[in-house]
Motif scaffolding. Structure first.
Motif, short mmCIF file in Angstrom:
data_model
loop_
_atom_site.label_atom_id
_atom_site.label_comp_id
_atom_site.label_asym_id
_atom_site.label_seq_id
_atom_site.Cartn_x
_atom_site.Cartn_y
_atom_site.Cartn_z
N LYS A 34 0.80 -1.15 0.00
CA LYS A 34 -0.02 0.00 0.12
C LYS A 34 0.81 1.31 0.07
O LYS A 34 0.54 2.27 -0.67
N ASP A 35 1.86 1.02 0.67
CA ASP A 35 2.89 2.36 0.64
C ASP A 35 3.49 2.61 -0.80
O ASP A 35 3.48 3.74 -1.26
N HIS A 36 3.74 1.58 -1.41
CA HIS A 36 4.29 1.68 -2.83
C HIS A 36 3.21 1.95 -3.62
O HIS A 36 3.59 2.59 -4.61
N LEU A 37 2.04 1.47 -3.49
CA LEU A 37 1.03 2.02 -4.61
C LEU A 37 0.59 3.50 -4.25
O LEU A 37 0.25 4.23 -5.26
N ASP A 38 0.74 3.95 -2.94
CA ASP A 38 0.66 5.36 -2.68
C ASP A 38 1.65 6.11 -3.49
O ASP A 38 1.32 7.32 -4.14
N ASN A 39 2.80 5.61 -3.37
CA ASN A 39 3.96 6.20 -4.25
C ASN A 39 3.81 6.19 -5.80
O ASN A 39 3.92 7.22 -6.48
N TRP A 40 3.48 5.05 -6.29
CA TRP A 40 2.98 4.94 -7.54
C TRP A 40 1.89 6.09 -8.04
O TRP A 40 2.11 6.69 -8.97
N ILE A 41 0.89 6.23 -7.26
CA ILE A 41 -0.21 7.03 -7.53
C ILE A 41 0.22 8.61 -7.51
O ILE A 41 0.00 9.46 -8.39
N GLU A 42 1.43 8.97 -6.46
CA GLU A 42 1.84 10.41 -6.34
C GLU A 42 2.55 10.70 -7.77
O GLU A 42 2.44 11.59 -8.17
N ARG A 43 3.46 9.54 -8.02
CA ARG A 43 4.17 9.80 -9.19
C ARG A 43 3.61 10.02 -10.25
O ARG A 43 3.77 11.01 -11.41
N PHE A 44 2.38 9.28 -10.38
CA PHE A 44 1.49 9.44 -11.84
C PHE A 44 0.73 10.68 -11.74
O PHE A 44 0.63 11.37 -12.69
N LYS A 45 0.29 10.99 -10.70
CA LYS A 45 -0.31 12.31 -10.46
C LYS A 45 0.40 13.70 -10.76
O LYS A 45 0.15 14.85 -11.03
N SER A 46 1.78 13.54 -10.60
CA SER A 46 2.83 14.44 -10.67
C SER A 46 3.25 14.48 -12.27
O SER A 46 4.21 15.29 -12.54
N ALA A 47 2.67 13.65 -13.07
CA ALA A 47 3.40 13.44 -14.63
C ALA A 47 3.38 14.85 -15.36
O ALA A 47 2.24 15.50 -15.09
N LYS A 48 4.23 14.86 -16.21
CA LYS A 48 4.13 16.14 -16.97
C LYS A 48 3.01 15.84 -18.01
O LYS A 48 2.63 14.71 -18.46
N THR A 49 2.12 16.90 -18.34
CA THR A 49 1.15 16.85 -19.04
C THR A 49 1.03 17.79 -20.34
O THR A 49 1.92 18.74 -20.21
N VAL A 50 0.63 17.26 -21.31
CA VAL A 50 0.36 18.05 -22.83
C VAL A 50 -0.40 19.54 -22.52
O VAL A 50 -0.26 20.44 -23.29
N ASP A 51 -1.32 19.39 -21.60
CA ASP A 51 -2.01 20.67 -21.23
C ASP A 51 -1.89 20.85 -19.69
O ASP A 51 -2.20 20.10 -18.78
N ALA A 52 -1.44 22.06 -19.41
CA ALA A 52 -1.13 22.56 -18.01
C ALA A 52 -2.43 22.70 -17.20
O ALA A 52 -2.21 22.58 -16.00
N ASP A 53 -3.59 22.52 -17.82
CA ASP A 53 -4.88 22.70 -17.13
C ASP A 53 -5.32 21.42 -16.81
O ASP A 53 -6.27 21.07 -16.22
N LYS A 54 -4.68 20.31 -17.34
CA LYS A 54 -5.26 18.82 -17.13
C LYS A 54 -3.88 18.07 -16.31
O LYS A 54 -2.85 18.21 -16.37
N LYS A 55 -4.35 17.21 -15.46
CA LYS A 55 -3.76 16.26 -14.57
C LYS A 55 -4.09 14.62 -15.14
O LYS A 55 -4.94 14.31 -15.54
N VAL A 56 -3.01 14.14 -15.01
CA VAL A 56 -3.22 12.68 -15.23
C VAL A 56 -4.16 11.96 -14.20
O VAL A 56 -4.04 12.35 -12.90
#
Length: 360
Positions: free
Chosen positions: A297-319
């Motif tokens: 669960k700790d690592h899945l939390d880390n997975w979630i946080e990394r994907f949520k912080s991913a660079k996006t093609v549109d600054a107004d949208k998040k993964v």
């Protein structure tokens, strides 16, 4: 088009009254209502109370047994096959998932195939049952044949959803819940009620040409597999749908492919069935069967946080994390209520009159 908002409790009580009027035992009526309300709360409006009339019509046609004797007909330590006795899939599937969870609790994993069932609501409900027990939940079901395989114009598969639920730590579970068609049939029903066209790539007409007509299925057309067409990877959606069909029905003894009975009551089931009813497949795996649950669960939390912080093609949208929008809907709708389109409200009130129960 007008929307009306209802509290969760109001819709829950109404839904329970409908199932009780059908002859369901109280516990089954409450469970079936819970499955449908979970769909509405999570923003999956196509599979919530809007489906009530469909269940009632199938019951009136004696294709749904309101008081089934659900039983295990084949079993090993970690597997089982369940006969749903033509019961509501809303009741049969949770029964089967409880078996899978109990087997997983003892042996690490549990797998249950189901035959002789009916439409089971959203797959996410059943997978979440396992995730709430620190297990990985898997659920899938076959469905009425509305989807044409790649290169075909013939309906041979259902929308055949599959769902995987993974328990996280400080975040909600990651829930991958999807139809294996380009779009779920419920989305077409929403477009029909709103009298709006659908996107290209969802359906084709009887000759294989793409269409934006939400009524195309009634005119001999078919849904397309996930991927839409042969140039955009429809063979992958076809393969996933075939996998669901085989797990849910060929494995359990349910009907598969074009023999799956239709959800709509005005269409009769095939006269040459190859199995019994609709099929499901449910599984549960203990996370601590692979590594300590907290580590996962700790690592899945880390997975979630990394994907949520991913660079996006549109600054107004998040993964978006799978399951995140549905969780947000549920948090909001528990407070502000559940919106229903006027067409659905009118249908439910007509249903109440027919069943002689209190309406909305």
């Amino acid at each position: 088009m007008t929307f009306y908002t209802f509290t969760e409790n109001k819709l829950r009580q109404f839904t329970e009254r409908v199932f009780l009027k059908m002859g369901c035992p109280l516990a089954d009526a409450q469970l079936a209502a819970d499955v449908l309300l979970k769909s509405d709360l999570r923003g999956i409006d196509s599979h919530g109370v809007a489906r009530l009339s469909g269940y009632v019509r199938l019951w009136e046609k004696q294709r749904i047994n309101a008081n089934p004797v659900i039983k295990i007909v084949h079993e090993t330590a970690t597997t089982a096959t369940v006969d749903g006795d033509s019961g509501l899939g809303l009741v049969v599937a949770p029964f089967a998932m409880k078996i899978a969870i109990e087997k997983a609790r003892i042996y690490g994993s549990g797998w249950v195939a189901v035959k002789n069932s009916n439409h089971f609501g959203i797959a996410g409900y059943h997978s979440l049952m396992a995730a709430e027990q620190e297990m990985i939940g898997i659920s899938m079901t076959n469905a009425s044949p509305l989807v044409a395989p790649t290169y075909s114009s013939e309906r041979l598969l259902g929308t055949n959803p599959m769902c995987y639920a993974f328990p996280a730590g400080k975040y909600p579970p990651v829930i991958v819940d999807m139809a294996t068609a380009a779009a779920a049939n419920g989305k077409l029903e929403i477009a029909q009620r709103a009298n709006q066209p659908i996107p290209e790539g969802w359906v084709q007409d009887s000759t294989g040409n793409t269409s934006t007509n939400p009524h195309q299925l009634k005119e001999g057309g078919s849904l397309l597999p996930l991927g839409s067409d042969k140039d955009h990877g429809s063979h992958k959606g076809y393969g996933l749908s075939a996998t669901v069909d085989i797990f849910s029905a060929v494995l359990s003894g349910a009907n598969y492919g074009p023999w799956v009975p239709p959800f709509v009551a005005f269409l009769e089931p095939p006269t040459d069935p190859v199995g019994e009813g609709i099929g499901h497949f449910l599984g549960a795996m203990r996370v601590d069967g692979f590594r300590p649950a907290q580590d996962f669960k700790d690592h899945l939390d880390n997975w979630i946080e990394r994907f949520k912080s991913a660079k996006t093609v549109d600054a107004d949208k998040k993964v978006i994390i799978p399951g995140e929008p549905e969780f947000a809907y549920e948090q909001e709708r528990r407070i502000s209520g559940i919106p229903l389109i006027d067409v659905v409200v009118n249908d439910l009130n007509e249903l109440a009159k027919k069943l002689e129960i209190e309406g909305l």
